[in-house]
Scaffold this motif. Structure first.
Motif, PDB file in Angstrom:
ATOM      1  N   ASN A  50       2.350   7.069 -16.002  1.00 11.50           N
ATOM      2  CA  ASN A  50       3.758   7.364 -15.707  1.00 11.50           C
ATOM      3  C   ASN A  50       4.028   7.286 -14.209  1.00 11.50           C
ATOM      4  OD1 ASN A  50       3.890   7.846 -18.426  1.00 11.50           O
ATOM      5  ND2 ASN A  50       4.463  10.002 -18.238  1.00 11.50           N
ATOM      6  N   VAL A  51       3.079   7.748 -13.414  1.00 11.72           N
ATOM      7  CA  VAL A  51       3.224   7.683 -11.966  1.00 11.72           C
ATOM      8  C   VAL A  51       3.309   6.223 -11.526  1.00 11.72           C
ATOM      9  CG1 VAL A  51       2.096   8.206  -9.764  1.00 11.72           C
ATOM     10  CG2 VAL A  51       2.048   9.884 -11.623  1.00 11.72           C
ATOM     11  N   LEU A  52       2.391   5.411 -12.035  1.00  7.45           N
ATOM     12  CA  LEU A  52       2.387   3.995 -11.668  1.00  7.45           C
ATOM     13  C   LEU A  52       3.680   3.315 -12.117  1.00  7.45           C
ATOM     14  CD1 LEU A  52       0.798   1.715 -10.346  1.00  7.45           C
ATOM     15  CD2 LEU A  52      -0.248   1.266 -12.575  1.00  7.45           C
ATOM     16  N   GLN A  53       4.167   3.607 -13.317  1.00  6.71           N
ATOM     17  CA  GLN A  53       5.413   3.003 -13.806  1.00  6.71           C
ATOM     18  C   GLN A  53       6.613   3.424 -12.969  1.00  6.71           C
ATOM     19  OE1 GLN A  53       5.286   4.125 -17.954  1.00  6.71           O
ATOM     20  NE2 GLN A  53       4.190   2.254 -18.522  1.00  6.71           N
ATOM     21  N   HIS A  54       6.600   4.673 -12.509  1.00  3.78           N
ATOM     22  CA  HIS A  54       7.691   5.134 -11.640  1.00  3.78           C
ATOM     23  C   HIS A  54       7.745   4.269 -10.373  1.00  3.78           C
ATOM     24  CE1 HIS A  54      10.217   7.633  -9.117  1.00  3.78           C
ATOM     25  NE2 HIS A  54       9.252   7.612  -8.206  1.00  3.78           N
ATOM     26  N   TYR A  55       6.594   4.033  -9.777  1.00  5.37           N
ATOM     27  CA  TYR A  55       6.571   3.244  -8.549  1.00  5.37           C
ATOM     28  C   TYR A  55       6.847   1.771  -8.811  1.00  5.37           C
ATOM     29  CZ  TYR A  55       5.482   7.226  -5.764  1.00  5.37           C
ATOM     30  OH  TYR A  55       5.575   8.431  -5.124  1.00  5.37           O
ATOM     31  N   ARG A  56       6.533   1.298 -10.004  1.00  4.80           N
ATOM     32  CA  ARG A  56       6.842  -0.099 -10.346  1.00  4.80           C
ATOM     33  C   ARG A  56       8.340  -0.338 -10.211  1.00  4.80           C
ATOM     34  NH1 ARG A  56       4.203  -4.055 -13.146  1.00  4.80           N
ATOM     35  NH2 ARG A  56       2.646  -2.614 -13.900  1.00  4.80           N
ATOM     36  N   SER A  57       9.128   0.661 -10.571  1.00  8.22           N
ATOM     37  CA  SER A  57      10.578   0.489 -10.513  1.00  8.22           C
ATOM     38  C   SER A  57      11.161   0.785  -9.131  1.00  8.22           C
ATOM     39  CB  SER A  57      11.251   1.372 -11.565  1.00  8.22           C
ATOM     40  OG  SER A  57      11.017   2.736 -11.274  1.00  8.22           O
ATOM     41  N   SER A  58      10.382   1.405  -8.238  1.00  5.84           N
ATOM     42  CA  SER A  58      10.956   1.769  -6.950  1.00  5.84           C
ATOM     43  C   SER A  58      10.411   0.969  -5.760  1.00  5.84           C
ATOM     44  CB  SER A  58      10.737   3.267  -6.693  1.00  5.84           C
ATOM     45  OG  SER A  58       9.363   3.562  -6.611  1.00  5.84           O
ATOM     46  N   ILE A  59       9.411   0.145  -5.990  1.00  2.88           N
ATOM     47  CA  ILE A  59       8.822  -0.661  -4.913  1.00  2.88           C
ATOM     48  C   ILE A  59       9.349  -2.085  -5.032  1.00  2.88           C
ATOM     49  CG2 ILE A  59       6.638  -1.674  -4.123  1.00  2.88           C
ATOM     50  CD1 ILE A  59       5.327   0.922  -4.739  1.00  2.88           C
ATOM     51  N   PRO A  60       9.642  -2.728  -3.917  1.00  2.59           N
ATOM     52  CA  PRO A  60      10.099  -4.120  -3.990  1.00  2.59           C
ATOM     53  C   PRO A  60       9.082  -4.961  -4.783  1.00  2.59           C
ATOM     54  CG  PRO A  60      10.254  -3.298  -1.739  1.00  2.59           C
ATOM     55  CD  PRO A  60       9.548  -2.252  -2.536  1.00  2.59           C
ATOM     56  N   PRO A  61       9.575  -5.838  -5.648  1.00  3.51           N
ATOM     57  CA  PRO A  61       8.676  -6.609  -6.503  1.00  3.51           C
ATOM     58  C   PRO A  61       7.560  -7.352  -5.757  1.00  3.51           C
ATOM     59  CG  PRO A  61      10.949  -6.934  -7.175  1.00  3.51           C
ATOM     60  CD  PRO A  61      10.986  -6.135  -5.907  1.00  3.51           C
ATOM     61  N   HIS A  62       7.850  -7.879  -4.570  1.00  2.00           N
ATOM     62  CA  HIS A  62       6.828  -8.629  -3.839  1.00  2.00           C
ATOM     63  C   HIS A  62       5.692  -7.732  -3.333  1.00  2.00           C
ATOM     64  CE1 HIS A  62       9.278  -7.151  -0.487  1.00  2.00           C
ATOM     65  NE2 HIS A  62       8.188  -7.306   0.259  1.00  2.00           N
ATOM     66  N   ALA A  63       5.946  -6.418  -3.229  1.00  2.00           N
ATOM     67  CA  ALA A  63       4.923  -5.503  -2.718  1.00  2.00           C
ATOM     68  C   ALA A  63       4.202  -4.738  -3.820  1.00  2.00           C
ATOM     69  CB  ALA A  63       5.559  -4.516  -1.751  1.00  2.00           C
ATOM     70  N   PHE A  64       4.660  -4.912  -5.068  1.00  2.00           N
ATOM     71  CA  PHE A  64       4.064  -4.091  -6.118  1.00  2.00           C
ATOM     72  C   PHE A  64       2.617  -4.480  -6.428  1.00  2.00           C
ATOM     73  CE2 PHE A  64       2.979  -2.694 -10.360  1.00  2.00           C
ATOM     74  CZ  PHE A  64       3.145  -1.326 -10.180  1.00  2.00           C
ATOM     75  N   GLU A  65       2.301  -5.753  -6.441  1.00  2.00           N
ATOM     76  CA  GLU A  65       0.924  -6.149  -6.767  1.00  2.00           C
ATOM     77  C   GLU A  65      -0.083  -5.579  -5.758  1.00  2.00           C
ATOM     78  OE1 GLU A  65      -1.762 -10.029  -8.022  1.00  2.00           O
ATOM     79  OE2 GLU A  65       0.341 -10.327  -7.472  1.00  2.00           O
ATOM     80  N   PRO A  66       0.171  -5.664  -4.449  1.00  2.00           N
ATOM     81  CA  PRO A  66      -0.756  -5.023  -3.512  1.00  2.00           C
ATOM     82  C   PRO A  66      -0.795  -3.498  -3.681  1.00  2.00           C
ATOM     83  CG  PRO A  66       0.755  -6.471  -2.331  1.00  2.00           C
ATOM     84  CD  PRO A  66       1.172  -6.463  -3.753  1.00  2.00           C
ATOM     85  N   PHE A  67       0.367  -2.903  -3.969  1.00  2.00           N
ATOM     86  CA  PHE A  67       0.435  -1.463  -4.208  1.00  2.00           C
ATOM     87  C   PHE A  67      -0.429  -1.096  -5.413  1.00  2.00           C
ATOM     88  CE2 PHE A  67       2.127   2.209  -6.388  1.00  2.00           C
ATOM     89  CZ  PHE A  67       2.342   3.134  -5.378  1.00  2.00           C
ATOM     90  N   GLU A  68      -0.252  -1.827  -6.498  1.00  2.99           N
ATOM     91  CA  GLU A  68      -0.990  -1.544  -7.735  1.00  2.99           C
ATOM     92  C   GLU A  68      -2.506  -1.700  -7.522  1.00  2.99           C
ATOM     93  OE1 GLU A  68      -0.270  -2.693 -12.326  1.00  2.99           O
ATOM     94  OE2 GLU A  68      -0.637  -4.400 -10.992  1.00  2.99           O
ATOM     95  N   ALA A  69      -2.905  -2.747  -6.845  1.00  2.00           N
ATOM     96  CA  ALA A  69      -4.332  -2.965  -6.591  1.00  2.00           C
ATOM     97  C   ALA A  69      -4.896  -1.830  -5.747  1.00  2.00           C
ATOM     98  CB  ALA A  69      -4.547  -4.307  -5.905  1.00  2.00           C
ATOM     99  N   ALA A  70      -4.180  -1.431  -4.700  1.00  2.00           N
ATOM    100  CA  ALA A  70      -4.650  -0.344  -3.846  1.00  2.00           C
ATOM    101  C   ALA A  70      -4.686   0.973  -4.610  1.00  2.00           C
ATOM    102  CB  ALA A  70      -3.752  -0.221  -2.617  1.00  2.00           C
ATOM    103  N   PHE A  71      -3.739   1.158  -5.505  1.00  2.00           N
ATOM    104  CA  PHE A  71      -3.680   2.341  -6.359  1.00  2.00           C
ATOM    105  C   PHE A  71      -4.991   2.467  -7.144  1.00  2.00           C
ATOM    106  CE2 PHE A  71      -2.342   4.446 -10.303  1.00  2.00           C
ATOM    107  CZ  PHE A  71      -1.440   5.418  -9.871  1.00  2.00           C
TER     108      PHE A  71
END
Length: 156
Positions: A50-71
């Motif tokens: 749920n935490v990850l999904q929340h950030y999926r909707s609030s982070i710019p799409p181009h930055a989500f993949e690096p965010f997710e990997a770092a997560f």
């Protein structure tokens, strides 16, 4: 320095920093993911997905993949710190390590029992062991480590 061209996930829990495959311009997203995971680890109040999904909707799409990997890399750092790797005591005793916390609590309980008289040394060797545990407790900043050998050196 070759790593300067890439975003770097900082070291944590006794684990080394991780150079990601994303350009350095994603450093903020990488560090943000680390902060989110750290906050979640301290205050687990929602399922991690749920935490990850929340950030999926609030982070710019181009930055989500690096965010997710770092997560997930930050979670991996924590998981690796929890593994008792033979010959690598540094990783086993990393700050935040659940095993270390359990050992500290167990030590505090043992010393509390010794101080209250509920746990008594029945030999010189056992008394010496309790005294060494008290020193260890003081070394790792436990406030409840006052046990000392009886002044007369006797054991019940």
């Amino acid at each position: 320095m070759a790593d300067a061209a890439f975003a770097i996930l900082p070291a944590a829990d006794g684990q080394p920093a991780v150079t990601t495959r994303w350009p350095a311009r994603y450093q903020e997203a990488v560090e943000g993911a680390a902060r989110v995971v750290e906050q979640w680890l301290v205050n687990v109040d929602a399922p991690l997905i749920n935490v990850l999904q929340h950030y999926r909707s609030s982070i710019p799409p181009h930055a989500f993949e690096p965010f997710e990997a770092a997560f997930f890399l930050r979670l991996e750092q924590r998981l690796r710190s929890q593994l008792l790797i033979p010959g690598n005591l540094t990783q086993a005793l990393a700050l935040g390590n659940g095993l270390t916390i359990s050992l500290r609590l167990s030590l505090a309980d043992t010393l509390r029992l010794a101080d209250s008289g509920e746990l008594r040394a029945t030999s010189d060797a056992a008394g010496q062991h309790l005294a060494e545990l008290a020193v260890l407790g003081q070394m790792i900043s436990l406030p409840l480590a006052p046990f000392t050998l009886p002044k007369d050196g006797r054991h019940d």
